[in-house]
Design an enzyme around this catalytic site. Structure first.
Site, mmCIF file in Angstrom:
data_model
loop_
_atom_site.group_PDB
_atom_site.id
_atom_site.type_symbol
_atom_site.label_atom_id
_atom_site.label_comp_id
_atom_site.label_asym_id
_atom_site.label_seq_id
_atom_site.Cartn_x
_atom_site.Cartn_y
_atom_site.Cartn_z
ATOM 1 N N GLU A 35 -0.882 5.592 17.454
ATOM 2 C CA GLU A 35 -0.113 6.744 16.992
ATOM 3 C C GLU A 35 1.030 6.186 16.134
ATOM 4 O OE1 GLU A 35 1.708 9.202 20.039
ATOM 5 O OE2 GLU A 35 2.546 10.546 18.514
ATOM 6 N N ARG A 262 -3.892 -2.188 30.741
ATOM 7 C CA ARG A 262 -2.761 -2.385 29.853
ATOM 8 C C ARG A 262 -2.184 -3.779 30.087
ATOM 9 N NH1 ARG A 262 0.998 0.970 27.253
ATOM 10 N NH2 ARG A 262 -0.454 2.684 27.244
ATOM 11 N N LYS A 272 6.412 1.930 22.839
ATOM 12 C CA LYS A 272 7.080 2.259 21.583
ATOM 13 C C LYS A 272 8.308 3.119 21.831
ATOM 14 C CE LYS A 272 2.816 2.918 19.223
ATOM 15 N NZ LYS A 272 2.284 4.235 19.518
HETATM 16 P P1 ATP Z 1 3.181 3.143 23.563
HETATM 17 O O1 ATP Z 1 3.545 3.707 24.901
HETATM 18 O O2 ATP Z 1 3.791 1.828 23.299
HETATM 19 O O3 ATP Z 1 3.385 4.119 22.447
HETATM 20 P P2 ATP Z 1 0.500 3.882 23.480
HETATM 21 O O4 ATP Z 1 -0.646 3.513 24.348
HETATM 22 O O5 ATP Z 1 1.006 5.272 23.561
HETATM 23 O O6 ATP Z 1 1.640 2.849 23.693
HETATM 24 P P3 ATP Z 1 -0.882 4.015 21.010
HETATM 25 O O7 ATP Z 1 -0.353 3.856 19.643
HETATM 26 O O8 ATP Z 1 -1.382 5.339 21.419
HETATM 27 O O9 ATP Z 1 0.238 3.521 21.974
HETATM 28 O O10 ATP Z 1 -1.963 2.905 21.339
HETATM 29 C C1 ATP Z 1 -2.938 2.403 20.470
HETATM 30 C C2 ATP Z 1 -3.936 1.606 21.283
HETATM 31 O O11 ATP Z 1 -3.305 0.470 21.850
HETATM 32 C C3 ATP Z 1 -4.488 2.420 22.423
HETATM 33 O O12 ATP Z 1 -5.875 2.213 22.516
HETATM 34 C C4 ATP Z 1 -3.766 1.893 23.617
HETATM 35 O O13 ATP Z 1 -4.518 2.051 24.765
HETATM 36 C C5 ATP Z 1 -3.543 0.422 23.239
HETATM 37 N N1 ATP Z 1 -2.384 -0.142 23.929
HETATM 38 C C6 ATP Z 1 -1.121 0.323 23.912
HETATM 39 N N2 ATP Z 1 -0.307 -0.408 24.701
HETATM 40 C C7 ATP Z 1 -1.091 -1.385 25.234
HETATM 41 C C8 ATP Z 1 -0.857 -2.463 26.150
HETATM 42 N N3 ATP Z 1 0.354 -2.688 26.662
HETATM 43 N N4 ATP Z 1 -1.893 -3.256 26.468
HETATM 44 C C9 ATP Z 1 -3.114 -3.034 25.948
HETATM 45 N N5 ATP Z 1 -3.405 -2.046 25.095
HETATM 46 C C10 ATP Z 1 -2.419 -1.215 24.740
HETATM 47 MG MG MG Z 2 1.490 6.898 22.782
#
Ligand code: ATP
Ligand code: MG
Length: 558
Positions: A35, A262, A272
């Site tokens: 995102e 994760r 983020k």
């Molecule tokens: P954040 O909370 O940092 O925004 P998110 O999962 O909401 O993380 P996205 O941009 O939606 O962020 O994630 C893009 C991809 O990266 C998704 O497939 C998510 O599952 C993966 N991802 C995000 N954080 C991690 C992590 N700490 N370890 C492994 N994969 C991750």
């Molecule tokens: Mg997110």
């Protein structure tokens, strides 16, 4: 992952099973779906390496998909940063995709679902809807609007879409099962109205699809075969499948969602939203501050793409969440920079060393190896003269036998130069040493092959010639948080664990060979650590960031 002989991880097992069951290798397709609401961090690097690694292994396309369904939080700046970071890691996506490109298709499908009696417009407040959801142990209650006529639903959805209703007045919900044991199946919201400008669609759309309604359908549109996400989406899988059931055509590939754990890194936060908080509060200087666990922060800190990929590969993918110690990441960058970084001499805490028997006014250019790990790195010349600077902690007037550095009456070697012997000191009124005097053995020059040069001495010190040294700004970084996991199982807010001493700025004295160094050039400061030239560098002021010290100083403490 490129190693054919490596045992398969559980994700690869899933793919291998599918290939056995009749999936064609040509049908494999993956995606990385961020995102654009912030910069990518080291957790995303795991997901990037997983998906793009699978693409490489199976020679399959990997899409970069922006999951851009919430105009309130998303920005073009983040899209650009994400593309830059994935490219910098060395990966090429097959297609750059945006969920927002599918808004019309998603809308058309939603209209069809209304006609099929699978969706309805709810006109309650979000509080009322939440109340009726029930709990995992008690069934939910149906909305009074659940049985609206198809005509009325179609008319209302169209009005929502055109902005002819108030923001938040209605939502579109899937009609599934208010008694499902899976709370996510209790008539989830598919659309809400948001009167915000979207970074790509502007004000064209007044309704925006929710994550669950968007994600699987986007995978289907792109014909992604395997959609890997983190474990918290496990309960969403049922809904992912239900939404696909509404649209999948027989001759098309049906994507499958599978989950992996994760990755969390110690002494930092990988979210983020929380990283945005650090930026907004001014705790760090932007998303690419070298203390940030963002990919751009690590890059500015001196990390290489290889060190990040090796880190991600070495922890692999798992089914259970765990906390990886940051020292593991540091180990990987040391390994990589040891091979790649040229060596230079820089003194960070100087004291003057005067060679009493060295000719006044003489300068010698001494040859120094750039990297003893890599002969092709060549040599450079370093000026040597009567007055040098050495590290203050490399001298003690008197010391026990375990002190292998300079003392009065003992010999040490000056790196790439001569063997010297400590003779005397000069102190100021407060007793601080201002000058160390020594004598040198002119026959002992490094590499000269003389008997004197082959003499064994216990210690070797780095140094710079005082008259030739270039003052440089050196930024020494430490962990951003004092607690290994500042954001889990804590009564206090993660912001309360910020390390107040995560940055120290000092002046160092460098050998002049680095005067033309450019941002992102990496060096080993001999005996001290790995350092990288920062983008704040100007012609009059070279700025270095410390990537890591040579050894893990935290390991010694514990
Ligand atoms: P954040 O909370 O940092 O925004 P998110 O999962 O909401 O993380 P996205 O941009 O939606 O962020 O994630 C893009 C991809 O990266 C998704 O497939 C998510 O599952 C993966 N991802 C995000 N954080 C991690 C992590 N700490 N370890 C492994 N994969 C991750
Ligand atoms: Mg997110």
């Amino acid at each position: 992952m490129s190693n054919e002989a490596a045992p398969l991880n559980f994700i690869e097992h899933i793919i291998e099973e599918d290939l056995k069951k009749g999936y064609k290798k040509d049908d494999l397709c993956f995606r990385f779906p961020p995102e654009p609401n912030g910069y990518l961090h080291i957790g995303h690097a795991s997901s990037i390496c997983l998906n793009f690694g699978l693409g490489e292994k199976y020679n399959a396309p990997v899409n970069l998909r922006f999951d851009d369904t919430n105009p309130a939080k998303e920005e073009q700046e983040f899209v650009d940063a994400i593309k830059r970071d994935v490219s910098w890691l060395g990966y090429k996506w097959a297609t750059e995709c945006y969920a927002s490109d599918y808004f019309q298709q998603l809308y058309d499908w939603a209209v069809q679902m209304i006609k099929d009696g699978k969706a309805y417009v709810d006109s309650q407040t979000s509080e009322q809807i939440a109340e009726q959801k029930g709990t995992p142990n008690t069934p939910g209650k149906a909305s009074p609007y659940r049985n609206r006529s198809v005509e009325e639903n179609l008319e209302l959805l169209e009005k929502m879409k055109n902005g002819e209703t108030k923001e938040g007045e209605h939502v579109l919900r899937a009609k599934i099962d208010m008694e499902s044991p899976n709370m996510l199946m209790r008539d989830p919201v598919m659309y809400r109205t948001l009167f915000k400008s979207h970074h790509r669609t502007g004000t064209d759309w007044k309704i925006f699809p929710m994550y669950d309604w968007t994600h699987g359908e986007s995978d289907y549109i792109e014909q992604v075969s395997h959609s890997f996400c983190t474990l918290e989406f496990l309960p969403h899988r049922e809904l992912y499948d239900w939404f696909l059931d509404q649209v999948v055509e027989e001759d098309k590939l049906r994507p499958k969602q599978r989950e992996f754990a994760r990755r969390n890194l110690s002494h930092t936060v990988v979210s983020k939203r929380k990283l945005a908080q650090l930026v907004a509060a001014g705790v760090v200087n932007g998303w690419d501050d070298p203390r940030m666990p963002t990919i751009s922060g690590l890059r500015r800190r001196g990390y290489t793409p290889e060190s990040i990929k090796n880190f991600a590969d070495s922890i692999g993918v798992g089914k259970r969440e765990n906390l990886i110690d940051v020292s593991h990441l540091e180990f990987n960058v040391r390994e990589d920079l040891n091979k790649k970084a040229p060596r230079i001499m820089v003194v960070l805490d100087p004291v003057k060393l005067i060679i009493d028997n060295y000719p006044e006014g003489q300068t010698e250019m001494l040859e120094a190896e750039n990297n003893q790990e890599d002969e092709s790195a060549g040599t450079r010349e370093v000026p040597f003269s009567k007055e040098l600077l050495i590290e203050r902690e490399d001298f003690k007037e008197e010391a026990n036998r375990k002190f292998f550095r300079l003392t009065i009456g003992k010999e040490v070697r000056l790196k790439n130069a001569y063997i010297i012997k400590g003779e005397s000191v000069v102190k100021d009124a407060d007793g601080n040493i201002t000058e160390i005097h020594c004598t040198y053995d002119p026959e002992s020059k490094s590499g000269s092959g003389t008997e004197a040069s082959l003499r064994k001495v216990k210690g070797t010190l780095h140094w710079v010639s005082a008259a030739h040294a270039l003052p440089v700004e050196v930024r020494l970084y430490d962990r951003l948080f004092t607690d290994p996991s500042p954001d889990t199982n804590k009564e206090k807010d993660f912001m309360e664990f910020i390390n107040p001493n995560s940055l120290e700025v000092i002046t160092g004295y460098a050998e002049p060979s680095i005067k033309n160094a450019e941002p992102e050039d990496k060096f080993q400061f001999q005996r001290l650590g790995y350092f990288v030239v920062d983008k704040d560098t100007t012609r009059d002021n070279i700025v270095f960031n410390r990537t890591v010290p040579l050894r893990d100083s935290w390991a010694k403490l514990s």
